[in-house]
Write a protein that holds these residues in place. Sequence first.
Motif, short mmCIF file in Angstrom:
data_model
loop_
_atom_site.label_atom_id
_atom_site.label_comp_id
_atom_site.label_asym_id
_atom_site.label_seq_id
_atom_site.Cartn_x
_atom_site.Cartn_y
_atom_site.Cartn_z
N GLU A 184 0.74 -1.15 -0.02
CA GLU A 184 0.03 0.09 0.13
C GLU A 184 0.83 1.30 -0.11
O GLU A 184 0.43 2.32 -0.76
N THR A 185 1.95 1.07 0.74
CA THR A 185 2.86 2.38 0.60
C THR A 185 3.61 2.54 -0.83
O THR A 185 3.75 3.60 -0.99
N ALA A 186 3.91 1.38 -1.25
CA ALA A 186 4.68 1.61 -2.58
C ALA A 186 3.44 2.08 -3.54
O ALA A 186 3.82 3.15 -4.43
N GLY A 187 2.30 1.69 -3.50
CA GLY A 187 1.42 2.26 -4.57
C GLY A 187 1.04 3.66 -4.23
O GLY A 187 0.78 4.54 -5.12
N ALA A 188 0.79 4.15 -3.01
CA ALA A 188 0.83 5.47 -2.47
C ALA A 188 1.80 6.23 -3.16
O ALA A 188 1.55 7.54 -3.84
N ALA A 365 -6.65 -5.51 0.38
CA ALA A 365 -5.31 -4.80 0.16
C ALA A 365 -5.50 -3.73 -1.03
O ALA A 365 -6.32 -4.07 -2.04
N ILE A 366 -5.07 -2.51 -0.78
CA ILE A 366 -5.61 -1.47 -1.92
C ILE A 366 -4.15 -1.14 -2.34
O ILE A 366 -3.09 -1.13 -1.81
N ASN A 370 -8.74 2.75 -7.92
CA ASN A 370 -9.34 1.64 -8.62
C ASN A 370 -8.70 0.35 -8.82
O ASN A 370 -9.09 -0.42 -9.29
N ARG A 371 -7.71 0.25 -7.84
CA ARG A 371 -7.06 -0.99 -7.86
C ARG A 371 -6.94 -1.40 -6.50
O ARG A 371 -6.17 -0.93 -5.60
N LEU A 382 -11.57 -11.05 -5.47
CA LEU A 382 -12.19 -9.85 -6.39
C LEU A 382 -10.81 -9.17 -6.61
O LEU A 382 -9.89 -8.89 -5.76
N GLY A 383 -10.72 -8.29 -7.86
CA GLY A 383 -9.90 -7.48 -7.96
C GLY A 383 -10.34 -6.37 -8.63
O GLY A 383 -11.39 -6.07 -9.14
N GLY A 384 -9.49 -5.18 -8.56
CA GLY A 384 -9.75 -3.95 -9.49
C GLY A 384 -10.76 -3.16 -8.67
O GLY A 384 -10.97 -3.02 -7.52
#
Length: 448
Positions: A184-188, A365-366, A370-371, A382-384
Motif C-alpha cells: 500500500e505504501t508503494a502504491g501510494a 489490500a489497496i 480503482n485497484r 475480487l480485484g480492480g
Amino acid sequence: MLKPDKLSLNIPATTKPRVVIIGGGFGGINLARKLSDKNFQVVMFDRQNYHGFWPLLYQVATAGLEPDSIAEPLRKMFGGDEYEDFYFRLVKVTNINPIARTVETVVGDLAFDFLVIATGTKINYFGNEQIKKYGFPLKQIPHALNLRSQLLQCFEQASMTTDPEAQQSLLNFVIVGGGPTGVETAGALAEMRKHILPSDYPGVDFTKMNIYLVEGMDRVLPPMSPEASQKTYKYLNEMGIIIKLSTLVEGYDGETAILKGGEQIKTNTLIWAAGVSGAVIGGLPEECVERGRYLVNEFNQVVGYDNIFAIGDVAMMKTPEFPKGHPGVAQPAIQQGKLLAKNLKRIIKKEPLEPFKYYDKGSLAIIGRNRAVADLPNNMHLGGFFAWVIWLFVHIMYLIGFRNKLVVLSNWVYKFFTYENSTRLIIRPYVRKGDRVSQSFINKYGGD
Ligand SMILES: Cc1cc2nc3c(=O)[nH]c(=O)nc-3n(C[C@H](O)[C@H](O)[C@H](O)COP(=O)(O)OP(=O)(O)OC[C@H]3O[C@@H](n4cnc5c(N)ncnc54)[C@H](O)[C@@H]3O)c2cc1C
C-alpha cells in the motif's frame, strides 16, 4: 511535567472484581466496551492516549491523511456515563507479577483480579541493528509523520542538487516487506509520483524516481491468496514499481541498501515494513511465550493461569485450522475482545466459558485508484474497481469515531476529484543529526 515519583496510579479501591486491560488497540477497546460497570471495575493502561487505526497509517506517511483522523482518544471513547467505573491511565506497563497478581508501571503497581494483555506487536528487525538504526519503520503515528517528512525532504533536496548521483539516491525509495503495508505504501508513492510531484517540483525529472518493493517470499501479499498476489503483482508492475521477490535486504548504512546476492541500491530512504513480533511484557514464565506471543487456550487464558488472558496479535491460540495462531490482523483481536467480555461475565456467574471460534471475514489490500484486491468468504477473490469500493467502504465502516469517518471520507472524495494528497507538510517530531529516526526517538515514542 512531574517526574514519575511524584505521580501515582490513583485508582479507587473497589469491592467489584477489577479487570486490568493492557492496551487500547482493537482487542482492548472491544473488550472494554462490552464490560459492564455493574459487574466490574475496568482499568485500561496504554502508553499512548489514543486508539490507532493502523490500516490507514500508510496514508498518513504518504501525506494522504492527517494523523488525527486515524486515531481516537481513549478518554473520549470511554468518557460517558456508561463507563463510570472505567479508568484510563497513560502509562507503559513494565512487568507482570502473577504471584502477587499485580502489574507494574513507572508510577506504581496495581492489583488485578483479571488481567488482559492486549499489547499487539512491536517491530521485528530480525536482529539487524543497522536497519534498526537507519531504516524508517511504519508502525505508529510518530513513525508515519517522520516518514512523511523524510519523503518530502528528499523531494525538496532533489530539487536543489545538481549532483546526479546524490539526486538519484534521494529519488530511490526501498520498501522492505511485500505485505499489505509495503504494497500500500508503494502504491501510494507511485500515485504521488504520477499525479502530484511533477507539479510540486517542476525542476525534477520524476521518471528517475524509483520505488523498489523487496519481499523475501516468492510472491507479494503472502498472507493473502495466490490470486490476490498475482493481481497485485500485475497492478504494481503497471504502476512502475520495481518488485524484487525472494530477496532479502541484508544491510543498510543510511546510504546503501545491500540485498542478498550482492545487489546494492543507493538510497536515502529505506522503509521497514517487513516484520513484527508480539509485544510481550516481562514477568510471566518462559513457557507461556512461543515465538514472541503468549500461548493461550481456547478461552484466551494464558497457559497455566485462569485469571490472566491475552488477546489479539500478542496471543497465540493454536487450533487445527491455525496451527501457528490466528493471523495478525484486526478481526481476531476484535472478536477475541468481544468474546472475552462475555466470558468474564460468565466467570463471575460461575457459568461455563464459550470457546473462541474465528470467523474470517476476508482480507483486503489497496494498491491504488480503482485497484485493490479482496479475498472474501467462500473462496471468492475480487480485484480492480469492485475490490477498491469494498476496501473504501470497509475502512470507513471500521474507523472509530464519527468525525474520523467524515474527515477521511471527505478527504478521499476530494482526492478522487483533484488527485491531491493534501497534508504535504514537513513536520518532524524531532530533529537530530541527519534527520533520521534515532534511538531516543524510539525510546520516547516506543518505536519497537
Ligand atoms: C501499519 C499497519 C497496517 C495494518 N494494516 C492492517 C489491515 O489493513 N487490516 C487488518 O486487519 N490489520 C492490519 N494491521 C494489523 C492490525 O492493526 C492488528 O492486527 C491489530 O491492531 C491488533 O490489535 P491488538 O489489539 O492486538 O493490538 P494493537 O491494536 O496494536 O494495540 C496494542 C495497544 O497496546 C499498547 N501497548 C503495547 N505495549 C504496551 C505496554 N507495555 N503498556 C501499555 N500499553 C501498551 C499500544 O500502545 C497499543 O495501543 C496493520 C498493522 C499495522 C502496524
